[in-house]
Scaffold this motif. Structure first.
Motif, short mmCIF file in Angstrom:
data_model
loop_
_atom_site.label_atom_id
_atom_site.label_comp_id
_atom_site.label_asym_id
_atom_site.label_seq_id
_atom_site.Cartn_x
_atom_site.Cartn_y
_atom_site.Cartn_z
N LEU A 3 0.84 -1.19 0.00
CA LEU A 3 0.00 0.00 0.00
C LEU A 3 0.87 1.24 0.00
CD1 LEU A 3 -2.60 -1.03 2.73
CD2 LEU A 3 -2.71 -1.39 0.27
N PRO A 4 0.34 2.35 -0.51
CA PRO A 4 1.11 3.60 -0.42
C PRO A 4 1.24 4.00 1.05
CG PRO A 4 -1.14 4.04 -1.13
CD PRO A 4 -0.97 2.55 -1.12
N ALA A 32 -13.20 1.80 7.47
CA ALA A 32 -13.84 1.01 8.54
C ALA A 32 -13.52 -0.45 8.28
CB ALA A 32 -15.34 1.29 8.59
N GLY A 33 -14.36 -1.16 7.53
CA GLY A 33 -14.07 -2.57 7.24
C GLY A 33 -12.85 -2.74 6.34
N GLY A 34 -12.59 -1.74 5.51
CA GLY A 34 -11.41 -1.78 4.65
C GLY A 34 -11.61 -2.53 3.34
N THR A 35 -12.76 -3.12 3.14
CA THR A 35 -12.94 -3.99 1.97
C THR A 35 -13.03 -3.22 0.67
OG1 THR A 35 -15.32 -4.02 2.35
CG2 THR A 35 -14.05 -5.80 3.32
N ASP A 36 -13.37 -1.95 0.73
CA ASP A 36 -13.39 -1.12 -0.47
C ASP A 36 -12.12 -0.27 -0.54
OD1 ASP A 36 -14.67 -0.10 -2.81
OD2 ASP A 36 -15.33 1.67 -1.72
N VAL A 37 -11.80 0.39 0.56
CA VAL A 37 -10.68 1.34 0.56
C VAL A 37 -9.34 0.64 0.33
CG1 VAL A 37 -9.37 2.94 2.00
CG2 VAL A 37 -11.86 3.05 1.99
N VAL A 38 -9.10 -0.47 1.01
CA VAL A 38 -7.76 -1.07 0.94
C VAL A 38 -7.43 -1.59 -0.47
CG1 VAL A 38 -6.23 -2.86 1.86
CG2 VAL A 38 -7.63 -1.48 3.42
N PRO A 39 -8.34 -2.35 -1.11
CA PRO A 39 -8.01 -2.73 -2.50
C PRO A 39 -7.83 -1.52 -3.41
CG PRO A 39 -9.80 -4.08 -1.66
CD PRO A 39 -9.57 -3.01 -0.65
N ASN A 40 -8.59 -0.45 -3.18
CA ASN A 40 -8.43 0.74 -4.02
C ASN A 40 -7.10 1.45 -3.76
OD1 ASN A 40 -10.82 0.33 -5.35
ND2 ASN A 40 -12.01 1.70 -4.06
N LEU A 41 -6.66 1.43 -2.50
CA LEU A 41 -5.33 1.98 -2.19
C LEU A 41 -4.26 1.16 -2.91
CD1 LEU A 41 -5.58 2.57 1.68
CD2 LEU A 41 -5.23 4.35 -0.03
N PRO A 48 -3.91 9.01 0.28
CA PRO A 48 -4.21 9.91 1.39
C PRO A 48 -2.99 10.07 2.30
CG PRO A 48 -5.07 7.72 1.84
CD PRO A 48 -4.52 7.68 0.44
N ARG A 49 -2.91 11.26 2.94
CA ARG A 49 -1.85 11.45 3.93
C ARG A 49 -2.26 10.77 5.24
NH1 ARG A 49 0.70 15.97 6.94
NH2 ARG A 49 -1.08 17.32 6.64
N ALA A 50 -3.55 10.81 5.53
CA ALA A 50 -4.03 10.19 6.77
C ALA A 50 -5.23 9.31 6.49
CB ALA A 50 -4.43 11.28 7.77
N LEU A 51 -5.21 8.13 7.09
CA LEU A 51 -6.36 7.24 7.03
C LEU A 51 -6.98 7.25 8.43
CD1 LEU A 51 -7.09 5.66 4.51
CD2 LEU A 51 -5.96 3.67 5.46
N VAL A 52 -8.27 7.60 8.49
CA VAL A 52 -8.94 7.68 9.79
C VAL A 52 -9.76 6.41 9.96
CG1 VAL A 52 -10.52 9.00 11.23
CG2 VAL A 52 -8.99 10.20 9.64
N ASP A 53 -9.26 5.52 10.79
CA ASP A 53 -9.92 4.24 11.04
C ASP A 53 -10.99 4.45 12.11
OD1 ASP A 53 -10.71 1.72 11.75
OD2 ASP A 53 -8.73 1.04 12.42
N ILE A 54 -12.26 4.33 11.71
CA ILE A 54 -13.36 4.64 12.64
C ILE A 54 -13.91 3.39 13.33
CG2 ILE A 54 -14.01 6.74 11.41
CD1 ILE A 54 -16.38 5.18 10.22
N LEU B 60 -10.50 -11.25 6.10
CA LEU B 60 -9.42 -11.37 5.12
C LEU B 60 -8.23 -10.52 5.55
CD1 LEU B 60 -11.50 -11.12 1.82
CD2 LEU B 60 -10.75 -13.16 3.04
N SER B 61 -7.12 -11.20 5.86
CA SER B 61 -5.97 -10.46 6.38
C SER B 61 -5.29 -9.62 5.30
CB SER B 61 -4.97 -11.40 7.05
OG SER B 61 -4.47 -12.34 6.14
N CYS B 62 -5.64 -9.81 4.02
CA CYS B 62 -5.03 -8.98 2.97
C CYS B 62 -5.68 -7.61 2.86
CB CYS B 62 -5.05 -9.68 1.62
SG CYS B 62 -6.62 -9.58 0.75
N VAL B 63 -6.77 -7.37 3.58
CA VAL B 63 -7.32 -6.01 3.63
C VAL B 63 -7.34 -5.46 5.06
CG1 VAL B 63 -8.67 -6.02 1.50
CG2 VAL B 63 -9.73 -6.86 3.58
#
Lengths: 331, 165
Positions: A3-4, A32-41, A48-54, B60-63
């Motif tokens: 990830l960046p 939040a869940g990361g399932t959309d944001v993380v693959p897109n990152l 982003p400079r900051a990721l706000v995990d809610i 899923l640990s990859c995300v």
């Protein structure tokens, strides 16, 4: 692929989270869940400079139902929790069905309602790695100047690909939005801009904090129909949500929502006008299905053809309306 | 972006690692903790090979950002056998041929374990639905379902922790 780089902030309270978002402005993103944001990152779509995990904000969880005031869903409620909630299954069937079709069981354990309502739009030319996008030519939405789906125009046609929004629209849902200035509410139908570039009306210092569904729609029959290549994992290629109230076989009220064919989830208001006060007939269903395919505008944003997706909208409208209207149980 | 010390609880043990905030849990497990049972399959949250349990829930640990899961109890395939004895699910995969190349197996066993903890006697349809996010390119799934059903029978005869062999 890694990830960046970014800073990770983990606020525990909502008021703290919106202040953090305000601090970083356009350089912050919510996860939040990361399932959309993380693959897109990972695909290089954001830096982003900051990721706000809610995720750690306790006040954003939970499902509450009161027969007088209706249903309240916290933004962090997982899609699994919604799909399996006996209250949602019993009173707001269309939502339970839609939530239960999102992605796969494991992804539904992570993905949240708030995330599903704020999903990034999707397109064949956009949700790809940097290498792919560079090789095929960057697109209007990211790093390029031309929309490969509609090269003549100046719009981005990336598709709204969430499942729960269309279902919640048929239930007259309202969302609550928190910011450093307080809370505001908005009908879910007004949240979406129908613009692939800029999909939702959410300020940089705002968080979608919850969803409310009115009590008067509790008990509506509901059906959610979804097209995808595999019966799990995939995003929808077309989706139809229907909520209907019947009385002695007469349609007292009906709302039909579409997803995954336009840059926003949309209600087809004409369906209500066509069917209210009527008894079931194949002709009435056909008229409604026709209104549906006049609203749904699939373009070449996926590997499935627009013609097939449009045909399936008609099939789904027929199937859902017939199932809900012509039987006693509705399911 | 600076690396910061984080604490993870994995298979009942505490680990302290110093990682940057963009480090994925999968990478921490595989590279920092050398727990290589969790696999990187698609790297796109589509295949299920990297599934771990967080507080008993398959994810899923990859995300998952490692630093975001410091409050959770993580379980990986390495923690499924107890005291050197295979879990009935692992035994089922051996007996019924549920694993061929084996790449999807850790994720599938963890999803199945979470399923059986919630529903000790699922139908084949329920097993198939629970595993619908875990892609297997070898078995055609029939042997996987048979492996899970083997475990269901074994667990009914002697629940894990009952002391019976």
């Amino acid at each position: 692929m890694s990830l960046p780089p970014f800073m990770l902030l983990r606020p525990r309270r909502l008021d703290e989270a919106v202040v953090r978002l305000a601090d970083y402005g356009p350089e912050a993103m919510i996860v939040a869940g990361g399932t959309d944001v993380v693959p897109n990152l990972r695909a290089g779509l954001f830096s982003p400079r900051a990721l706000v995990d809610i995720k750690g904000i306790g006040e954003l969880g939970g499902i509450r139902f009161d027969p007088r005031s209706g249903l309240e869903l916290g933004a962090l409620t997982t899609l699994t929790a919604i799909a399996e909630s006996s209250v949602v299954q019993e009173h707001y069937r269309v939502l339970a069905e839609a939530a239960g079709t999102v992605a796969s069981p494991v992804l539904r354990n992570m993905g949240t309602l708030g995330g599903n309502l704020c999903l990034e739009t999707r397109c064949l030319w956009y949700n790809q790695s940097t290498v792919w996008r560079k090789a095929c030519g960057f697109c209007l939405k990211k790093d390029g100047t031309v929309c490969h789906v509609a090269p003549g125009g100046e719009r981005c046609w990336a598709v709204w690909s969430g499942d729960t929004a269309a279902a919640l629209m048929t239930l007259d849902a309202e969302i609550e939005i928190a910011s450093p200035r307080g809370r505001r509410r908005m009908p879910l139908t007004e949240f979406y801009k129908n613009d692939g570039m800029d999909r939702i009306r959410l300020g940089r210092d705002e968080i979608l904090s919850g969803v409310r569904v009115p009590a008067r729609l509790a008990g509506y029959r509901g059906s959610y129909q979804k097209l995808r290549i595999r019966s799990a994992i995939d995003y929808p290629l077309a989706g139809v949500a229907v909520a209907m109230q019947l009385e002695n076989g007469i349609c007292r009220d009906v709302r039909l929502g579409l997803t995954a064919v336009n840059p926003a989830p949309l209600l087809v208001r004409e369906v209500g006008e066509l069917l209210r006060g009527q008894r079931f007939s194949p002709e009435a269903v056909e008229a409604a299905a026709h209104a549906v395919i006049r609203t749904g505008k699939p373009l070449k944003t996926s590997v499935s053809t627009p013609e097939y997706r449009r045909d399936m909208l008609r099939v789904f409208a027929r199937r859902a309306l017939t199932r809900l209207w012509s039987s006693n149980g509705g399911h | 972006m600076t690396a910061e010390p984080i604490t993870l609880r994995v298979n009942g043990q505490h680990f302290e690692v110093t990682v940057p905030p963009n480090r994925l849990l999968l990478d921490v497990l595989r590279e920092d903790l050398r727990l290589t049972g969790s696999k990187r399959g698609c790297d796109d949250s589509s295949c299920g090979c990297c599934t771990v349990l967080a507080d008993g829930v398959p994810m899923l640990s990859c995300v998952m950002l490692a630093a975001s899961y410091q409050d959770a109890e993580i379980a990986t395939i390495e923690g499924v056998a107890e005291n050197g004895r295979l879990h009935p699910l692992q035994e089922g995969f051996c007996v019924e041929g549920g694993a061929q190349c084996g790449f999807c197996t850790p994720g599938i066993i963890l999803v199945a374990k979470a399923l059986l903890e919630r529903n000790p006697n699922p139908t084949r349809q329920e097993i198939a639905e629970a595993l619908s996010g875990n892609l297997c390119r070898c078995t055609g799934y029939t042997q996987i379902y048979a492996s899970v059903e083997h475990a269901i029978r074994k667990l009914q005869e002697a629940p894990v922790g009952s002391g019976k062999a």
